[in-house]
Design an enzyme around this catalytic site. Structure first.
Site, mmCIF file in Angstrom:
data_model
loop_
_atom_site.group_PDB
_atom_site.id
_atom_site.type_symbol
_atom_site.label_atom_id
_atom_site.label_comp_id
_atom_site.label_asym_id
_atom_site.label_seq_id
_atom_site.Cartn_x
_atom_site.Cartn_y
_atom_site.Cartn_z
ATOM 1 N N MET A 1 0.827 -1.208 0.000
ATOM 2 C CA MET A 1 0.000 0.000 0.000
ATOM 3 C C MET A 1 0.865 1.264 0.000
ATOM 4 O O MET A 1 0.781 2.086 -0.919
ATOM 5 C CB MET A 1 -0.895 -0.030 1.248
ATOM 6 N N LEU A 2 1.720 1.413 0.994
ATOM 7 C CA LEU A 2 2.570 2.607 1.055
ATOM 8 C C LEU A 2 3.591 2.604 -0.079
ATOM 9 O O LEU A 2 3.854 3.647 -0.694
ATOM 10 C CB LEU A 2 3.291 2.672 2.412
ATOM 11 N N ASP A 25 13.874 -10.124 -1.781
ATOM 12 C CA ASP A 25 13.308 -10.786 -0.604
ATOM 13 C C ASP A 25 14.097 -10.348 0.617
ATOM 14 O O ASP A 25 15.266 -10.692 0.781
ATOM 15 C CB ASP A 25 13.376 -12.303 -0.774
ATOM 16 N N TYR A 114 3.850 -8.966 16.414
ATOM 17 C CA TYR A 114 4.107 -7.976 15.353
ATOM 18 C C TYR A 114 4.791 -6.748 15.956
ATOM 19 O O TYR A 114 5.799 -6.260 15.423
ATOM 20 C CB TYR A 114 2.785 -7.579 14.694
HETATM 21 N N1 LIG Z 1 -1.042 -0.656 7.411
HETATM 22 C C1 LIG Z 1 -0.999 0.008 8.563
HETATM 23 O O1 LIG Z 1 -2.024 0.342 9.152
HETATM 24 C C2 LIG Z 1 0.346 0.378 9.153
HETATM 25 C C3 LIG Z 1 0.368 1.107 10.347
HETATM 26 C C4 LIG Z 1 1.596 1.472 10.887
HETATM 27 C C5 LIG Z 1 2.769 1.120 10.251
HETATM 28 N N2 LIG Z 1 2.726 0.388 9.119
HETATM 29 C C6 LIG Z 1 3.992 0.035 8.475
HETATM 30 O O2 LIG Z 1 4.049 0.707 7.240
HETATM 31 C C7 LIG Z 1 4.774 -0.079 6.296
HETATM 32 C C8 LIG Z 1 3.952 -0.250 5.037
HETATM 33 O O3 LIG Z 1 2.748 -0.880 5.395
HETATM 34 P P1 LIG Z 1 1.642 -1.252 4.300
HETATM 35 O O4 LIG Z 1 0.352 -1.268 5.000
HETATM 36 O O5 LIG Z 1 1.849 -0.436 3.082
HETATM 37 O O6 LIG Z 1 2.051 -2.767 4.026
HETATM 38 P P2 LIG Z 1 1.491 -3.797 2.975
HETATM 39 O O7 LIG Z 1 0.496 -3.195 2.070
HETATM 40 O O8 LIG Z 1 1.133 -5.022 3.757
HETATM 41 O O9 LIG Z 1 2.794 -4.066 2.120
HETATM 42 C C9 LIG Z 1 3.873 -4.763 2.654
HETATM 43 C C10 LIG Z 1 4.537 -5.429 1.485
HETATM 44 O O10 LIG Z 1 5.713 -6.116 1.955
HETATM 45 C C11 LIG Z 1 5.816 -7.278 1.190
HETATM 46 N N3 LIG Z 1 6.683 -8.255 1.823
HETATM 47 C C12 LIG Z 1 6.372 -9.154 2.804
HETATM 48 N N4 LIG Z 1 7.428 -9.932 3.075
HETATM 49 C C13 LIG Z 1 8.441 -9.527 2.263
HETATM 50 C C14 LIG Z 1 9.768 -9.932 2.061
HETATM 51 N N5 LIG Z 1 10.292 -10.966 2.747
HETATM 52 N N6 LIG Z 1 10.533 -9.292 1.153
HETATM 53 C C15 LIG Z 1 10.004 -8.275 0.424
HETATM 54 N N7 LIG Z 1 8.742 -7.844 0.545
HETATM 55 C C16 LIG Z 1 7.968 -8.455 1.466
HETATM 56 C C17 LIG Z 1 4.395 -7.767 1.064
HETATM 57 O O11 LIG Z 1 4.297 -8.677 -0.005
HETATM 58 P P3 LIG Z 1 3.108 -9.768 0.023
HETATM 59 O O12 LIG Z 1 1.856 -8.997 -0.096
HETATM 60 O O13 LIG Z 1 3.433 -10.603 -1.164
HETATM 61 O O14 LIG Z 1 3.227 -10.470 1.338
HETATM 62 C C18 LIG Z 1 3.669 -6.474 0.789
HETATM 63 O O15 LIG Z 1 3.634 -6.173 -0.596
HETATM 64 C C19 LIG Z 1 5.130 -1.378 7.023
HETATM 65 O O16 LIG Z 1 6.425 -1.267 7.551
HETATM 66 C C20 LIG Z 1 4.135 -1.430 8.176
HETATM 67 O O17 LIG Z 1 4.647 -2.154 9.265
HETATM 68 C C21 LIG Z 1 1.540 0.020 8.535
#
Ligand SMILES: NC(=O)c1ccc[n+]([C@@H]2O[C@H](COP(=O)([O-])OP(=O)(O)OC[C@H]3O[C@@H](n4cnc5c(N)ncnc54)[C@H](OP(=O)(O)O)[C@@H]3O)[C@@H](O)[C@H]2O)c1
Length: 279
Positions: A1-2, A25, A114
């Protein structure tokens, strides 16, 4: 998403290479090193993570492999080439009992798997000795991927009534706004820890009500419930609001209120037909 929004926002003004898990990876040092050595970037932004908060309680090994070991791999690969690492972390590194917004000086006190994995990733980044920008954010929603806004709209349409938690508070944040803030911090060479969310806070219940209102679905009945009713595997911080004061002071900017960002997001999605459910 981000990650997708970062690509869009940075791509116009900078040379940006986006990598997905197939060729980057995080859990493999060789994979990370090869990409970094080939691209030789000035900055590496790690927007990847294991983000399934409840799933992490059953899959601690995988969660730590991505969120902690993954950061170690990035730090090890970037350090020798003096690549600045931008890393995204979360309000969940705090236990949510402080009673006022958390500042960058507050010590992490993570509750679940987490949260502990993200806190460990932070520790590895900070102790690595390299150049870094560590962004803590919260309650993200955006155009790509599953998120609360989409879930609420889907459920409202499918079931016509909702039950939403009213005893957890945070700051809903549009990933598009966050990507813009990260761009600004980078372009102005800021380093260190920053808390970045849309301004203001609310409960999940308030958030759901606003989503429905902006989508023109005020008729849907929303019941406010305590989080104990959901019996989720992972504990959640009850009040993990992040203070934006440092971001404001250092950049001279303020993030817009969460309601304004959400209203624009919902309108945009409806206009683009991305959320067909809105019409
Ligand atoms: N979403 C929230 O509400 C939230 C809140 C606070 C902080 N954050 C942080 O903000 C950041 C972005 O979050 P987001 O919501 O945009 O996350 P997201 O949409 O879940 O995207 C995370 C991506 O990381 C990929 N990924 C997982 N394992 C991996 C690996 N081993 N190597 C490379 N890529 C990998 C996932 O691929 P797959 O889909 O194929 O698994 C997914 O595309 C993260 O650090 C998260 O912890 C998020």
């Amino acid at each position: 998403m981000l990650g997708s929004d970062l690509m869009s926002r940075l791509g116009g003004d900078h040379e940006v290479v986006g990598k997905d898990i197939e060729d980057f990876d995080l859990t493999s040092f060789a994979s990370v090193r090869d990409v970094v050595e080939e691209a030789r970037p000035e900055v590496l932004i790690n927007a990847a993570a294991y983000t399934d908060v409840d799933g992490a309680e059953r899959d601690e090994t995988r969660c730590f492999a991505v969120n902690a070991l993954g950061v170690e791999n990035v730090v090890r690969a970037c350090g020798p080439l003096a690549v600045c690492v931008v890393h995204i972390s979360t309000d969940y590194v705090f236990d949510g009992t402080k009673g006022s917004p958390y500042t960058e000086e507050d010590s992490p006190s993570p509750l679940g798997v987490y949260a502990r994995s993200k806190a460990e990733g932070e520790r590895i980044l900070i102790s690595g000795g390299g150049d870094y920008l560590l962004i803590r954010t919260a309650w993200l929603y955006g155009r790509h991927g599953r998120n609360f806004v989409r879930t609420i709209l889907d459920k409202a349409r499918a079931e016509g009534r909702l039950a939403v938690v009213s005893d957890q508070f945070g700051s809903p944040t549009w990933s598009w706004d966050l990507a813009g803030a990260i761009k600004h911090l980078l372009e102005n060479n800021h380093r260190g820890i920053f808390h970045v969310t849309n301004r203001g806070s609310c409960s999940w219940y308030d958030f759901a009500c606003k989503i429905l209102s902006y989508a023109g679905l005020e008729g849907v009945k929303v019941e406010a419930i305590p989080s104990s009713r959901l019996d989720r595997p992972a504990p959640r911080p009850p009040y993990a609001v992040l203070s934006g004061r440092k971001f404001n002071t250092v950049t001279g900017r303020t993030m817009r209120p969460w309601q304004l960002a959400l209203r624009e997001f919902v309108a945009k999605m409806a206009r683009n037909g991305v959320m067909n459910d809105l019409t």
